[in-house]
Scaffold this motif. Structure first.
Motif, PDB file in Angstrom:
ATOM      1  N   VAL A  34     100.729  -9.879 -57.422  1.00 49.99           N
ATOM      2  CA  VAL A  34     101.819  -9.872 -58.397  1.00 49.99           C
ATOM      3  C   VAL A  34     102.514 -11.227 -58.416  1.00 49.99           C
ATOM      4  CG1 VAL A  34     103.972  -8.765 -59.069  1.00 49.99           C
ATOM      5  CG2 VAL A  34     102.145  -7.394 -58.067  1.00 49.99           C
ATOM      6  N   LYS A  35     102.797 -11.731 -57.209  1.00 47.87           N
ATOM      7  CA  LYS A  35     103.553 -12.983 -57.105  1.00 47.87           C
ATOM      8  C   LYS A  35     102.852 -13.954 -56.171  1.00 47.87           C
ATOM      9  CE  LYS A  35     108.024 -11.468 -58.393  1.00 47.87           C
ATOM     10  NZ  LYS A  35     109.437 -11.338 -58.089  1.00 47.87           N
ATOM     11  N   TYR A  59      99.151   5.396 -42.141  1.00 45.43           N
ATOM     12  CA  TYR A  59      98.979   4.218 -41.294  1.00 45.43           C
ATOM     13  C   TYR A  59     100.057   4.115 -40.225  1.00 45.43           C
ATOM     14  CZ  TYR A  59      95.879   2.922 -45.073  1.00 45.43           C
ATOM     15  OH  TYR A  59      94.883   2.928 -46.000  1.00 45.43           O
ATOM     16  N   ASN A 112     104.611 -16.320 -53.677  1.00 41.01           N
ATOM     17  CA  ASN A 112     105.221 -15.884 -52.415  1.00 41.01           C
ATOM     18  C   ASN A 112     104.289 -16.040 -51.221  1.00 41.01           C
ATOM     19  OD1 ASN A 112     107.336 -15.161 -53.972  1.00 41.01           O
ATOM     20  ND2 ASN A 112     107.208 -12.955 -53.613  1.00 41.01           N
ATOM     21  N   ARG A 116     104.955 -13.235 -42.769  1.00 39.38           N
ATOM     22  CA  ARG A 116     105.226 -11.845 -42.419  1.00 39.38           C
ATOM     23  C   ARG A 116     104.025 -11.234 -41.700  1.00 39.38           C
ATOM     24  NH1 ARG A 116     106.734  -9.690 -47.575  1.00 39.38           N
ATOM     25  NH2 ARG A 116     104.698  -8.732 -47.733  1.00 39.38           N
ATOM     26  N   ALA A 155     106.607  -2.384 -66.866  1.00 36.40           N
ATOM     27  CA  ALA A 155     106.140  -1.318 -65.978  1.00 36.40           C
ATOM     28  C   ALA A 155     107.175  -1.202 -64.869  1.00 36.40           C
ATOM     29  CB  ALA A 155     104.768  -1.648 -65.418  1.00 36.40           C
ATOM     30  N   PRO A 163     106.384  -1.313 -55.372  1.00 38.28           N
ATOM     31  CA  PRO A 163     105.344  -2.285 -55.029  1.00 38.28           C
ATOM     32  C   PRO A 163     105.721  -3.091 -53.776  1.00 38.28           C
ATOM     33  CG  PRO A 163     106.656  -3.061 -56.871  1.00 38.28           C
ATOM     34  CD  PRO A 163     107.106  -1.663 -56.586  1.00 38.28           C
ATOM     35  N   TYR A 164     104.759  -3.327 -52.964  1.00 41.62           N
ATOM     36  CA  TYR A 164     104.886  -3.978 -51.657  1.00 41.62           C
ATOM     37  C   TYR A 164     106.203  -3.662 -50.951  1.00 41.62           C
ATOM     38  CZ  TYR A 164     106.025  -7.484 -55.216  1.00 41.62           C
ATOM     39  OH  TYR A 164     106.484  -8.107 -56.330  1.00 41.62           O
ATOM     40  N   GLY A 165     106.481  -2.363 -50.877  1.00 42.61           N
ATOM     41  CA  GLY A 165     107.592  -1.917 -50.048  1.00 42.61           C
ATOM     42  C   GLY A 165     108.969  -2.145 -50.620  1.00 42.61           C
ATOM     43  N   MET A 195      97.972  -4.906 -46.453  1.00 41.93           N
ATOM     44  CA  MET A 195      97.657  -4.446 -47.811  1.00 41.93           C
ATOM     45  C   MET A 195      98.868  -4.576 -48.727  1.00 41.93           C
ATOM     46  SD  MET A 195      94.894  -1.385 -47.216  1.00 41.93           S
ATOM     47  CE  MET A 195      96.115  -0.220 -46.779  1.00 41.93           C
ATOM     48  N   GLU A 196     100.055  -4.426 -48.152  1.00 41.10           N
ATOM     49  CA  GLU A 196     101.256  -4.698 -48.948  1.00 41.10           C
ATOM     50  C   GLU A 196     101.322  -6.166 -49.328  1.00 41.10           C
ATOM     51  OE1 GLU A 196     104.258  -1.353 -47.339  1.00 41.10           O
ATOM     52  OE2 GLU A 196     104.830  -3.434 -46.974  1.00 41.10           O
ATOM     53  N   GLN A 219      98.922  -6.834 -52.165  1.00 39.52           N
ATOM     54  CA  GLN A 219      99.482  -6.366 -53.436  1.00 39.52           C
ATOM     55  C   GLN A 219     100.524  -7.375 -53.950  1.00 39.52           C
ATOM     56  OE1 GLN A 219     102.291  -3.090 -53.379  1.00 39.52           O
ATOM     57  NE2 GLN A 219     101.178  -2.069 -55.015  1.00 39.52           N
ATOM     58  N   GLU A 220     101.384  -7.818 -53.032  1.00 35.90           N
ATOM     59  CA  GLU A 220     102.429  -8.748 -53.446  1.00 35.90           C
ATOM     60  C   GLU A 220     101.815 -10.052 -53.954  1.00 35.90           C
ATOM     61  OE1 GLU A 220     105.536  -9.301 -50.606  1.00 35.90           O
ATOM     62  OE2 GLU A 220     106.503 -10.887 -51.768  1.00 35.90           O
ATOM     63  N   PRO A 266     102.714   2.283 -67.341  1.00 37.17           N
ATOM     64  CA  PRO A 266     102.261   1.246 -68.254  1.00 37.17           C
ATOM     65  C   PRO A 266     101.226   1.807 -69.228  1.00 37.17           C
ATOM     66  CG  PRO A 266     101.475   0.834 -66.031  1.00 37.17           C
ATOM     67  CD  PRO A 266     102.436   1.962 -65.949  1.00 37.17           C
ATOM     68  N   LYS A 299      97.726  -6.625 -65.101  1.00 41.40           N
ATOM     69  CA  LYS A 299      99.073  -7.059 -64.721  1.00 41.40           C
ATOM     70  C   LYS A 299      99.863  -6.003 -63.941  1.00 41.40           C
ATOM     71  CE  LYS A 299     102.316  -8.202 -67.929  1.00 41.40           C
ATOM     72  NZ  LYS A 299     103.160  -7.171 -67.883  1.00 41.40           N
ATOM     73  N   ASP A 300      99.834  -4.772 -64.403  1.00 41.64           N
ATOM     74  CA  ASP A 300     100.703  -3.758 -63.790  1.00 41.64           C
ATOM     75  C   ASP A 300      99.983  -2.945 -62.717  1.00 41.64           C
ATOM     76  OD1 ASP A 300     102.827  -4.467 -65.422  1.00 41.64           O
ATOM     77  OD2 ASP A 300     102.020  -3.271 -67.058  1.00 41.64           O
ATOM     78  N   LYS A 308     103.730 -12.513 -38.188  1.00 43.46           N
ATOM     79  CA  LYS A 308     104.702 -11.864 -37.310  1.00 43.46           C
ATOM     80  C   LYS A 308     104.177 -10.484 -36.888  1.00 43.46           C
ATOM     81  CE  LYS A 308     109.278 -10.725 -38.215  1.00 43.46           C
ATOM     82  NZ  LYS A 308     110.467 -10.937 -39.052  1.00 43.46           N
ATOM     83  N   LYS A 359      98.403  -1.629 -43.002  1.00 45.68           N
ATOM     84  CA  LYS A 359      99.496  -1.293 -43.919  1.00 45.68           C
ATOM     85  C   LYS A 359     100.257  -2.549 -44.349  1.00 45.68           C
ATOM     86  CE  LYS A 359     102.817   1.270 -45.707  1.00 45.68           C
ATOM     87  NZ  LYS A 359     102.650   2.106 -46.863  1.00 45.68           N
ATOM     88  N   LEU A 410     107.921   0.806 -62.492  1.00 46.02           N
ATOM     89  CA  LEU A 410     107.574   1.123 -61.110  1.00 46.02           C
ATOM     90  C   LEU A 410     106.700   0.056 -60.455  1.00 46.02           C
ATOM     91  CD1 LEU A 410     106.990   4.953 -61.367  1.00 46.02           C
ATOM     92  CD2 LEU A 410     109.061   3.714 -60.809  1.00 46.02           C
ATOM     93  N   ALA A 411     106.262  -0.928 -61.225  1.00 45.62           N
ATOM     94  CA  ALA A 411     105.457  -2.002 -60.632  1.00 45.62           C
ATOM     95  C   ALA A 411     106.278  -3.265 -60.450  1.00 45.62           C
ATOM     96  CB  ALA A 411     104.237  -2.290 -61.497  1.00 45.62           C
ATOM     97  N   ALA A 422     100.228  -2.587 -59.720  1.00 45.97           N
ATOM     98  CA  ALA A 422     101.011  -1.950 -58.655  1.00 45.97           C
ATOM     99  C   ALA A 422     101.484  -0.560 -59.050  1.00 45.97           C
ATOM    100  CB  ALA A 422     102.202  -2.822 -58.280  1.00 45.97           C
TER     101      ALA A 422
END
Lengths: 309, 419
Positions: free
Chosen positions: B397-398, A273, B401, B408, A162, A254-256, B389-390, B393-394, A144, B245-246, B411, B386, A164-165, B248
């Motif tokens: 962005v969203k 981790y 969700n 998740r 972007a 991003p997030y897997g 933190m994912e 991040q999500e 970006p 915004k970007d 669980k 792990k 990859l994001a 990630a």
């Protein structure tokens, strides 16, 4: 010194004659032994060890706890596993594009023009540079704000992407990076193949009025079958073991959403981790099973071709 | 296995005495102390200086520092602890050291703490170095987290600068709207490596529900689907639209350059980022620091202060000298000097801090805090960190969700903590 040396020498004679009579049978095995031992120690035994570990709950440091099929049961209920599996399928399908693309470039480059060797080597260049460098270059390309691709999209649509994001595009963005060297690889395979295309057959076909697509399809391609076979094998295996690009470009994010099975395995078992050797091994076993389907297909085909001959 | 180890120890002891005897005779032979670490260039130089001081004080010891790449070290340590253990190894406090402690790969060094009266001198770190009522290493530095901001960006957006006590949370959110109107990202972060996002979560969590709750959460005692967790995310949702915004696709350094360029106004970061900001051209004039604003009124203020530590692996050969080294690292003078050099805070409360305004601000913020958290990926077990933190991040962005993310995480919590 004065003692009669008869018994020893007779034993020697026996062993020598045993060696003589079996030499022809043994020699191939002796020559094969170093390779077979290496293959067994570094490939075959680890495969079974991985399967064994996949039945345990083990952090790689402490006690192993036998949990039977629990790792596999958990896999069935793991969204990240399905994401990885889906991405592996996308990789597999799109990576095969390297074959037609490599063929096109090979045919294009298979002509006698001054400086052709230079052009060929330039096209081959991406395969020579390390995957790490390819990954870095493409992540800058997509970056970006300053990435060329980002800027281009921004110029065209007014809104940069972007790649990859964004979970929608990320896998495709990485596959595009992977295709670049893979196409070069396939191209080289076809270039050597094209060297062996019989000129008299081409000549004969031309006299019979074949040209363009028909020439390619009915005359050239059948003669390239060995090259195509190898290209499919390396591409399929390359797609399934894709790891370095994912690791470099996104770390699975991003997030897997850009994970593939090999990366997920690494993440679970070995990464910063990840302390789940058993779970990682279970993923490896699944990946191995998928690969086995293809590998046994390839071996079966090779065996059949040999038998036909 | 145990036979082999005792054999080796006896051998090492014999060798040690032999060397000591030879040392008196020749004054050349030294006892070797092997130290594996993962320093970046500036801390490396500081630690080399500390080692030189230690060797000057102990002429019969030769410390051999083997420095690894920072990221590579995290995987390498698992191999060398069991395969070829050094006498000293760097690692981190709290839950981050738990796998090694539980696997018996770190040595109990409580005696070093007792003999050197460290329970008093390192009082702020006792909790994070303790597992099963024993101490497993020595902390040598820590650093504060907080909000770093660009004063020029405030000017560009026409927003009033925060006072000495920072701003209120409502004001912060209000300011974000103004920054957005001026085309500036109110808050920036780079979550490609995931952990920077956890810094934001930690602060929101500490400010919304407090330190005890946060520790229960990272300890697995609170379901992620709980209403109290949703409260944290509700606060996060208020600033989510104003985050770069970007993020990630960005490394934390990429986001740092956004702050330097004035394209972003705030960055929730650790104090190690100051070096990067200043390399980018910021000065004490336009770089500001404030503590994260209070959200729920009346909750005692807790801060993040990740602690870096040195441990003795169980397979160490020269334990005696390793303990001598740990005692030296824990001392007030050594920590004063080391931390002045790397621009961080000494863990020994009798040390003095440097003149740098950010160090001072950090010292001020931490010494008045009610409690110190280590950071999400050190307070929570590795696997939970792990997955969570994912999720963070999500969410950034969203945010829509959220339900899926929390399900998740819940669980994962039920699986990870049940052991």
């Amino acid at each position: 010194m004065t003692r009669p040396a008869l018994p020893a020498s007779s034993a020697e004679r026996v062993s020598r004659s045993w060696w003589r009579s079996n030499q022809r049978r043994l020699a191939p095995w002796l020559f094969l032994a170093p390779g077979m031992i290496m293959f067994a120690v570094y490939v075959i035994i680890p495969i079974f060890q991985s399967m064994w570990i996949s039945f345990y709950d083990w952090d790689g440091l402490g006690e192993k706890i036998w949990i039977g099929l629990d790792n596999y049961r958990e896999l069935l209920d793991d969204d990240a596993f399905y994401t990885s599996l889906k991405n592996n399928v996308i990789w597999l399908v799109l990576y095969l594009l390297a074959i037609p693309a490599g063929l096109m470039i090979a045919i294009f480059l298979n002509q006698n023009v001054w400086g052709m060797r230079l052009y060929k080597s330039l096209f081959f260049f991406p395969f020579v540079i390390s995957q790490v460098v390819v990954g870095l270059m493409f992540s800058w390309f997509y970056a970006p704000d300053f990435g060329l691709f980002y800027r281009l999209i921004e110029l065209l649509t007014g809104q940069g992407i972007a790649v990859l994001a964004d979970e929608r595009y990320v896998t495709y963005g990485i596959i595009a990076a992977g295709l670049w060297p893979q196409i070069a690889y396939v191209m080289i395979l076809y270039l050597t193949g094209l060297n062996n295309v019989a000129p008299d057959q081409v000549e004969a076909a031309r006299l019979d009025g074949a040209r363009g697509w028909r020439m390619l399809w009915y005359v050239i391609l059948p003669q390239l079958r060995p090259a195509t076979f190898i290209a499919v094998v390396v591409t399929v295996i390359g797609a399934l073991r894709s790891f370095d690009l994912v690791s470099i470009m996104t770390d699975g994010g991003p997030y897997g959403s850009s994970r593939v099975l090999s990366f997920y395995m690494y993440e679970q078992a070995l990464s910063e981790y990840g302390y789940r050797m058993g779970y990682g091994a279970a993923i490896a076993v699944v990946l191995f099973a998928i690969m086995m389907v293809f590998i046994s297909g390839f071996i079966w085909k090779m065996w059949r071709d040999e038998a036909e001959r | 296995m145990s036979m082999k180890r005792t054999g080796r120890t006896i051998g090492a002891l014999a060798l040690g005495t032999a060397l000591a005897l030879a040392g008196t005779a020749m004054a050349q032979e030294k006892r070797v102390l092997r130290y594996y670490a993962d320093y970046d260039p500036i801390p490396l130089a500081a630690m080399e200086e500390l080692i030189a001081d230690f060797e000057a004080a102990n002429p019969d010891i030769d410390v051999q520092l083997n420095n690894f790449d920072h990221e590579g070290y995290k995987t390498a340590i698992r191999n060398f602890l069991s395969a070829d253990a050094p006498d000293l190894a760097n690692w981190y406090a709290a839950n981050r050291m738990r796998p090694f402690v539980e696997a018996g790969q770190f040595m109990d060094v409580s005696d070093v703490w007792q003999e050197n009266n460290l329970y008093d001198a390192l009082s702020s770190s006792v909790a994070s170095m303790t597992i099963d009522d024993k101490q497993w290493g020595i902390p040598y530095t820590y650093y504060q987290w907080g909000i770093y901001y660009n004063r020029d960006a405030y000017k560009a957006a026409g927003v009033e600068l925060p006072g000495p006590d920072g701003v209120s949370w409502d004001q912060f959110v209000e300011n974000c709207k103004k920054f957005q109107a001026a085309g500036i990202d109110c808050l920036t972060t780079g979550t490609k490596a995931l952990w920077p996002g956890a810094g934001i979560f930690d602060y929101l969590s500490l400010r919304t529900n407090g330190y005890d709750w946060h520790m229960k959460l990272t300890g697995g005692e609170i379901p992620w689907t709980d209403e109290s967790v949703r409260k944290v995310f509700a606060e996060w949702a208020k600033i989510q639209p104003y985050i770069t915004k970007d993020h990630a696709a960005l490394d934390w350094q990429d986001a740092a350059s956004l702050l330097v360029q004035g394209k972003a106004a705030h960055y929730v970061m650790g104090n190690f980022a100051v070096g990067v900001f200043k390399e980018g051209g910021m000065t004490n004039e336009n770089l500001g620091f404030m503590v994260f604003p209070e959200i729920t009124p009346g909750i005692p203020r807790a801060e993040e202060a990740p602690t870096d530590t040195i441990h003795i692996p169980s397979g160490a050969k020269n334990v005696e000298d390793a303990k001598k080294f740990l005692a030296f690292v824990a001392s007030a003078d050594a920590q004063t000097k080391l931390n002045a050099k790397i621009g961080q805070l000494p863990t020994n409360k009798y040390s003095t801090v440097g003149d740098d305004p950010f160090i001072k601000a950090g010292f001020e913020s931490l010494s008045t805090a009610s409690a110190l958290a280590q950071f999400f990926d050190r307070d929570a077990p590795a696997e939970m960190a792990k997955v969570a933190m994912e999720g963070f991040q999500e969410f950034m962005v969203k945010p829509e969700n959220l339900d899926r993310i929390l399900d998740r995480l819940e669980k994962a919590r039920q699986r990870i903590y049940k052991k």
